[in-house]
Design an enzyme around this catalytic site. Sequence first.
Site, PDB file in Angstrom:
ATOM      1  N   ASP A  98       0.863  -1.173   0.000  1.00 42.25           N
ATOM      2  CA  ASP A  98       0.000   0.000   0.000  1.00 42.25           C
ATOM      3  C   ASP A  98       0.903   1.228   0.000  1.00 42.25           C
ATOM      4  OD1 ASP A  98      -2.407   1.586   0.436  1.00 42.25           O
ATOM      5  OD2 ASP A  98      -3.237  -0.231   1.336  1.00 42.25           O
ATOM      6  N   ASP A 199      -3.137   4.597  -2.291  1.00 43.20           N
ATOM      7  CA  ASP A 199      -4.217   5.168  -1.502  1.00 43.20           C
ATOM      8  C   ASP A 199      -4.648   6.535  -2.055  1.00 43.20           C
ATOM      9  OD1 ASP A 199      -5.708   4.656   1.037  1.00 43.20           O
ATOM     10  OD2 ASP A 199      -4.855   6.589   1.590  1.00 43.20           O
ATOM     11  N   HIS A 327     -11.252  -3.272   3.170  1.00 40.81           N
ATOM     12  CA  HIS A 327     -11.195  -2.971   4.610  1.00 40.81           C
ATOM     13  C   HIS A 327     -12.007  -1.731   4.988  1.00 40.81           C
ATOM     14  CE1 HIS A 327      -8.404  -0.377   2.615  1.00 40.81           C
ATOM     15  NE2 HIS A 327      -8.306   0.364   3.696  1.00 40.81           N
TER      16      HIS A 327
HETATM   17  O1  ISL Z   1     -14.362   4.678   3.674  1.00 42.21           O
HETATM   18  C1  ISL Z   1     -14.430   5.815   3.257  1.00 42.21           C
HETATM   19  C2  ISL Z   1     -14.959   6.929   4.043  1.00 42.21           C
HETATM   20  O2  ISL Z   1     -16.279   6.685   4.366  1.00 42.21           O
HETATM   21  C3  ISL Z   1     -13.904   6.080   1.958  1.00 42.21           C
HETATM   22  O3  ISL Z   1     -14.345   7.257   1.432  1.00 42.21           O
HETATM   23  C4  ISL Z   1     -12.404   6.088   2.160  1.00 42.21           C
HETATM   24  O4  ISL Z   1     -12.047   7.063   3.076  1.00 42.21           O
HETATM   25  C5  ISL Z   1     -11.714   6.413   0.898  1.00 42.21           C
HETATM   26  O5  ISL Z   1     -12.017   5.376   0.032  1.00 42.21           O
HETATM   27  C6  ISL Z   1     -10.212   6.493   1.132  1.00 42.21           C
HETATM   28  O6  ISL Z   1      -9.747   5.317   1.730  1.00 42.21           O
HETATM   29  C7  ISL Z   1      -8.372   5.137   1.898  1.00 42.21           C
HETATM   30  O7  ISL Z   1      -7.738   6.240   2.501  1.00 42.21           O
HETATM   31  C8  ISL Z   1      -8.097   6.534   3.848  1.00 42.21           C
HETATM   32  C9  ISL Z   1      -8.086   5.283   4.758  1.00 42.21           C
HETATM   33  O8  ISL Z   1      -8.730   5.585   5.968  1.00 42.21           O
HETATM   34  C10 ISL Z   1      -8.764   4.117   4.099  1.00 42.21           C
HETATM   35  O9  ISL Z   1      -8.664   2.978   4.914  1.00 42.21           O
HETATM   36  C11 ISL Z   1      -8.123   3.913   2.760  1.00 42.21           C
HETATM   37  O10 ISL Z   1      -8.593   2.774   2.088  1.00 42.21           O
HETATM   38  C12 ISL Z   1      -7.092   7.531   4.346  1.00 42.21           C
HETATM   39  O11 ISL Z   1      -5.802   7.048   4.160  1.00 42.21           O
END
Ligand code: ISL
Length: 566
Positions: A98, A199, A327
């Site tokens: 990641d 991400d 996740h």
């Molecule tokens: O799950 C969400 C919020 O309700 C999505 O919008 C999520 O935040 C978005 O897909 C981004 O996710 C990724 O970046 C985030 C992290 O918390 C998530 O676990 C990751 O998959 C910030 O790094």
Amino acid sequence: MKRNWWKESVIYQIYPRSFKDSNGDGIGDLRGIIEKTDYLKDLGVDILWLSPIYQSPNDDNGYDISDYYQIMTEFGTMADFDELLAELHKREIKLVMDLVVNHSSDEHEWFQKSKTSKDNPYRDYYIWRKGKNGGPPNNWKSFFGGSVWEYDEETEEYYLHLFTRKQPDLNWENEKLRQEIYAMMRFWLDKGVDGFRMDVIPLLSKRLEFADGDMSDFGKAVEKIYANGPRIHEFLQEMHREVLGKYDVVSIGEGVGVPPETAELYVGDYRKEINMIYHFGHMFIDHGEKGRMDPKNWTRSGFVDVFKSWDRALKANSWGTIYLGNHDFPRLVSRFGDAENYWYESATLLATLICILRGTPTLYQGDEIGMRNVSFKQASQFRDVEFFNTYKEQKAIQGDKFDENKFIEIACEFGRDNARTPMQWDSSVNAGFSKVQPWIDVNSNFSEINVANQENSPVSILSFYKKLLKFRKEDLIWVYGEQEIFELIENQLYAVARIQGSVVKWVILNFSNSEFEIDLWLADDSEIQFSNYQSANENKHLGPWQVSIFAMSLESYISLKNSILN
Ligand code: ISL
Ligand code: CA
């Protein structure tokens, strides 16, 4: 279509904190994953994507990185990492890391320096602005509730954080910062890592005017205000030039905020940016204007339309992904299937859908045994920072009217912790995940739903996944075949055709609890090849949540198609 290993692979995502605890501290770790490499091989996956394993204070479980060059203490050491990589490669499984570079942790050395003074050389690694009218610079709202701006008393400015206040956004305008990131990427690729899942990659380039925006519909705000900023393609092309293009690796962007119409700008192979993105149309399908805790109704047609429109968008020069959970989302069988009445049937139908649609499939840990959403009773059982931020925010807004039980009920259906409970290995204490009480409660259904129960049973979700992955691997038509999707009966019955040369595979999926005669949608030469029902030789009939796959000639398909469309 050009052949590539990452088009022909199946990805499996591990959330390391919840996969397997090897040393009895209640937290999953790298040695736990090493113990399970044979399990992954046996399942039949080709690429492992690990959610972040870097050093982190865990405000957002590793998505807040304080050192990109170190392994999180709780997860193990760099030696453990090297061993894991070697064990995977020995089994011909590739490893994707990641890459979280939209933001770092506020405990990262860069941010610690950045906040000391306005003229510190690291000041510009982050995004600092003066306040406006005694408040923050604008009205933008964080993904996890509250303002995106946090005030710093020392230097009397605000810093931007699209996620939690402990996840300050990095300033991609700064060339030095970009070079630091590229060097870090090379460090991992030089170790032999096979690529990155990136991400929130569409958020890297900010709209620097920081004008107030319409925040009434968060999904729209993400697309129009946070994602797809003016320099995003320039940055990704630079990253490709400096790093990715020099290795035979895969890059998968988390495509939050990217609509199908402009996706090709990210993934068109002639663009030299990234290979594919995880798109979100279906994942946000039940989110209302205020996000996941504001659920709304959805239809099966709308769900299938998402895949149709993405398939149309990703033509000859682009590539896509197929996934139904990760996740950040509820368990797929609880969300898109009927876990109460047709647990086995709907879990296996959804698995089949993931593996027969055009695009690289990604499976999420535990879905291969049909893991389901939690039924937590108390707020104290949750762990996700998004849960607690939203909880506080709603309590503040609603005051006496705030209904805690209702909130918990919604979180058990829509929250991120659903996907984060420990992997259920067997029926022993803590589901065989750990010898001690895990960091988050095990799902109470673990004694029925676990790997040991399913491993030796010919009829289990796990055995089905293994069969399915083998079946998919036998024929490249599932990778490179053309694709057409049909709605046969509104909201219930669908068909997917995969076509290569004179061969057609015809998949009929029953997303409902009803039974259907399907003679109408078969040709004389249709031959059953695969099904999630045992008695599929009785093949002119579909039971609830049954999926059956037929082969037929191109000729038969063309006349069948004409009769469906008329
Ligand atoms: O799950 C969400 C919020 O309700 C999505 O919008 C999520 O935040 C978005 O897909 C981004 O996710 C990724 O970046 C985030 C992290 O918390 C998530 O676990 C990751 O998959 C910030 O790094
Ligand atoms: Ca551990």
